[in-house]
Design an enzyme around this catalytic site. Sequence first.
Site, PDB file in Angstrom:
ATOM      1  CB  CYS A 130      -0.969  -0.010   1.178  1.00 14.25           C
ATOM      2  SG  CYS A 130      -0.207  -0.423   2.742  1.00 14.25           S
ATOM      3  CG  HIS A 243      -0.815   4.123   4.878  1.00 12.47           C
ATOM      4  ND1 HIS A 243      -1.484   3.765   6.017  1.00 12.47           N
ATOM      5  CD2 HIS A 243      -0.338   2.957   4.342  1.00 12.47           C
ATOM      6  CE1 HIS A 243      -1.419   2.458   6.178  1.00 12.47           C
ATOM      7  NE2 HIS A 243      -0.735   1.940   5.172  1.00 12.47           N
TER       8      HIS A 243
END
Length: 335
Positions: A130, A243
């Site tokens: 990711c 994130h």
Amino acid sequence: MKSQVRVAILGATGAVGTELLELLDSRNFPLAELKLLASSRSAGRTLPFRGEQLPVTAVGEDSFKNIDIVLASAGGSTSKAWAAKAVESGAVVIDNSSAFRMNPEVPLVVPEVNPEAATTHQGIIANPNCTTILMAMAVWPLHQVQPVKRIIASTYQSASGAGFQAMEELKIQAQAILNGETPPTKSFPYPLAFNLFPHNTAINDLGYCEEEMKMVNETRKIFNAPEISISATCVRVPVLRAHSEAINLEFSQPFPVAKAREIIANAPGVKLVEDWQANYFPMPIDATGKDEVLVGRIRQDISHQSGLELWLCGDQIRKGAALNAVQIAELLVGI
Ligand code: A2P
């Protein structure tokens, strides 16, 4: 591949699995059939999809019969256990785990970066890590204009990267601390609420954890640029989802900031988010649930004349996992 596709989601009950269901629906993916697979713990559950309740079954020997595409997001060991079986049954596996990413026979694909790699698959296509996907989305368009020589990344990674249980654990920990109790830790080695710690993956002899090495090795593979120098420091922060990353880029010659800003503003899947007057830049709460990677705070690195600094936030479950996988499936189907 035919126009109506039989799809199985392996790990359908998880954080990424649930998002895969939402994306197949909202993107009108041409489904002939959708099969939901998880562990035996979830057998008998149902999940809502397009107005119906679909049954979840435990993955087993017969799970992949008459399936065209498997979207796998149930962890590396589950992928290792079942991917070959799925391929034998004639399915293409789009795997969200790290099990096959660095296998030279397995393409590692970010559709905005290297869609052509998907066509070389031999049954398995890997979805990158990711943090790597989010960084690749911002760096690739700049790299196309002027090759990047060196990347230094610092990440601020949310609980969602460790799945549903970890997200729940963060909420429970926060509540426990507010109640003056000792926070329970299960998914994470240390309390994450009101705290942060370097990413809790195994550390190699050089002192880099697995997550950091994924950013190094996977970015080079996706960009087909083994010569790029990359170093990363990955940190878990008490954010539920999405994130953030601080990225320092070094080029061979100065990269004008205005040009970088224009490139980012026009790059696919990326959104320039900058209000310098208001000191407003990408934040995880704004990236949550969004498809685009939010990029901003683009500035000249004052320590290096050929350096650029930028800041990004991206939904780890969406573009960092489920959306990228569905986009790969769309490449296979030709939409
Ligand atoms: P289950 O809910 O039955 O445990 P997350 O990343 O949010 O933790 O989700 C992980 C997903 O992977 C869940 O759907 C989980 O199913 C599934 N999973 C975990 N272990 C296995 C396994 N051994 N076989 C099949 N699915 C698994």
